[in-house]
Write a protein that holds these residues in place. Structure first.
Motif, PDB file in Angstrom:
ATOM      1  N   ARG A  25       0.273   1.525   6.401  1.00  0.00           N
ATOM      2  CA  ARG A  25      -1.243   1.427   6.079  1.00  0.00           C
ATOM      3  C   ARG A  25      -1.000   1.544   4.843  1.00  0.00           C
ATOM      4  NH1 ARG A  25      -5.092   4.456   7.616  1.00  0.00           N
ATOM      5  NH2 ARG A  25      -5.043   3.785   9.633  1.00  0.00           N
ATOM      6  N   GLY A  31      -3.888   2.267   2.938  1.00  0.00           N
ATOM      7  CA  GLY A  31      -4.611   3.374   1.896  1.00  0.00           C
ATOM      8  C   GLY A  31      -5.350   3.696   3.097  1.00  0.00           C
ATOM      9  N   GLY A  32      -6.762   4.680   2.606  1.00  0.00           N
ATOM     10  CA  GLY A  32      -7.493   4.257   3.676  1.00  0.00           C
ATOM     11  C   GLY A  32      -8.749   3.201   3.777  1.00  0.00           C
ATOM     12  N   GLY A  33      -8.555   2.958   5.262  1.00  0.00           N
ATOM     13  CA  GLY A  33      -9.226   1.345   6.417  1.00  0.00           C
ATOM     14  C   GLY A  33      -8.373   0.160   5.648  1.00  0.00           C
ATOM     15  N   ASP A  34      -7.290   0.664   4.801  1.00  0.00           N
ATOM     16  CA  ASP A  34      -6.670  -0.492   4.744  1.00  0.00           C
ATOM     17  C   ASP A  34      -5.699  -0.913   5.079  1.00  0.00           C
ATOM     18  OD1 ASP A  34      -6.119  -2.654   2.190  1.00  0.00           O
ATOM     19  OD2 ASP A  34      -5.786  -1.768   0.748  1.00  0.00           O
TER      20      ASP A  34
END
Length: 456
Positions: A253, A255-258
């Protein structure tokens, strides 16, 4: 009786005075040396004395693209492209224009487009980089060509399906590489409709410069396209949307949505190209706009610190600029007819290269105007600029007072300020819909080869 030697001297003097500097800024960007080099390198330079030599035929083809609703004979007469006859007449027969175009062929126009497009578009992209990367897009479209036996045999047509036969016009497939923020074309290719746009695009990838990012449609999401984009050249990258059946394995992961993910290269792809690896790493970025379904972007820009996800989410929507560019060519330049009017494949190619050069000339001048006004090139109205540039070209070709040209051009630049469009409103969205209903009349189709009757 007019002395031949005197007439020849007069004609040569007339040619010497015929330069792009006599025209508005629209055409001065086309360096005369490029035209001469293109003619000589393709073996089409005029040696014997002709009333319509090769260099003037180049301008005729460009004028055809800009003056779409004019007969070709009227274009040549209005712009005084033909050298004076022995009796001093400037009138030229339609057959002479057709013969001049046939002598010129398509190769010089192709050479001129490739030479000018690479310089103009890359310089434009270099001036408006995103995080050090020039922004480009690759996509394809289709255009109708004149319905002649030669064109139909060469280009083919669309199968309407459901037993309805083929479409009424032969179709040409066009694929371009565009500098996104100015709409200048960096490279292009076209040909028969039956060939897939991904096949045409193969010749364009080598034109993508180093230090660049290319936005593509998910139709190009395949390893033999994307992996060479990353591995050939210096810092060349791509971004596209994922298909509904795209599969990958999450690595970590970011980041958020990344996420950093791993994609597998199919056995079939590696069989066709053994140099391809078994896997390659890309970045998967999720997002959703209000009123739309969730989307997934894939990109070779795997460094999340150098290339933030939020900026990439916003940047991907600039891919629509290439669709707007196709609209400017097909709807505005070709006046919604979307038809190349030449009746043979070579003449179609010549005319199409002329259309692409003329489009770049208009866009190049719009970029210059935008710089003067301190706005983005996409804020200048293409329709208004195109119409006014044609008007000025016609005026400059007929004026008898050269001293009035600077004043006229200054007036033009003042009027062009009125062509600035209001800022775009990205919060608006309009679902795709058909504006015009289908005709109640039967569609005209080519005769069936078996019975000779026409299908309805």
């Amino acid at each position: 009786m007019i002395n031949f030697d005197e007439s020849l001297v007069e004609a040569l003097e007339f040619t010497a005075g015929f330069t792009p500097e006599a025209f508005p800024n629209l055409v001065k960007h086309l360096v005369p040396a490029w035209i001469e080099e293109g003619l000589h390198s393709t073996g089409t330079a005029t040696i014997r004395r002709r009333r319509l030599p090769a260099d003037r035929t180049v301008w005729l083809v460009l004028a055809m693209a800009l003056m779409r609703d004019w007969p070709i004979t009227q274009v040549a007469q209005q712009l005084e492209l033909a050298l004076p006859a022995l009796d001093g007449s400037l009138t030229v027969a339609p057959s002479a224009l057709a013969q001049a175009r046939a002598r010129l062929g398509a190769e010089p126009m192709e050479w001129l487009f490739l030479r000018s497009a690479e310089e103009w578009a890359n310089a434009s992209a270099d001036r408006d980089r995103w995080r050090g990367l020039g922004l480009y897009a690759v996509d394809g479209s289709t255009m109708r060509v004149a319905d002649s036996p030669e064109n139909r045999a060469h280009f083919g047509s669309h199968d309407a399906g459901a037993g309805r036969g083929i479409s009424g016009y032969p179709l040409m497939r066009v694929v371009v590489l565009m500098a996104l923020r100015s709409h200048l074309l960096a490279a292009a290719t076209f040909g028969p409709f039956v060939i897939d746009e991904r096949v045409y695009a193969r010749s364009l990838w080598q034109s993508v410069p180093d230090q660049s990012l290319v936005l593509v449609d998910r139709n190009f999401l395949q390893a033999d396209v994307l992996i060479p984009m990353m591995t050939v050249g210096i810092n060349r990258h791509w971004m596209t949307r994922a298909k509904t059946n795209t599969q990958f394995r999450q690595i970590r992961r970011l980041g958020g949505g990344d996420d950093l993910v791993e994609m597998e290269v199919s056995r079939e792809a590696r069989r066709k190209d053994p140099s391809l690896p078994t896997h390659f790493d890309v970045r998967a970025i999720r997002y959703q706009r209000k009123g739309f379904q969730p989307q997934l972007l894939l990109t070779s820009l795997v460094d999340s610190k150098l290339y933030p996800a939020d900026e990439l989410r916003a940047l991907y929507h600039e891919r629509w600029e290439i669709e707007l560019g196709f609209g400017e060519i097909k709807t505005d330049m070709l006046e919604r007819l979307e038809t190349i009017r030449s009746k043979s494949p070579i003449a179609v190619a010549q005319e199409m290269w002329g259309v692409l050069i003329a489009y770049n000339l208009v866009r190049l001048e719009m970029e210059r105007i935008a710089d003067e006004l301190g706005v983005a090139p996409t804020r200048i109205s293409f329709v208004a600029a195109l119409r006014y540039f044609v008007e000025q070209w016609l005026w400059a070709s007929t004026t008898t007072t050269p001293g009035a040209i600077p004043k006229r051009l200054a007036t033009m630049r003042d009027r062009i300020r009125r062509f600035v469009l209001p800022p775009r409103r990205p919060e608006r969205f309009f679902p795709r819909a058909v504006k015009l209903k289908m005709s109640n009349y039967d569609r005209k189709r080519p005769a069936k080869s078996s019975s000779g009757s026409r299908a309805k």
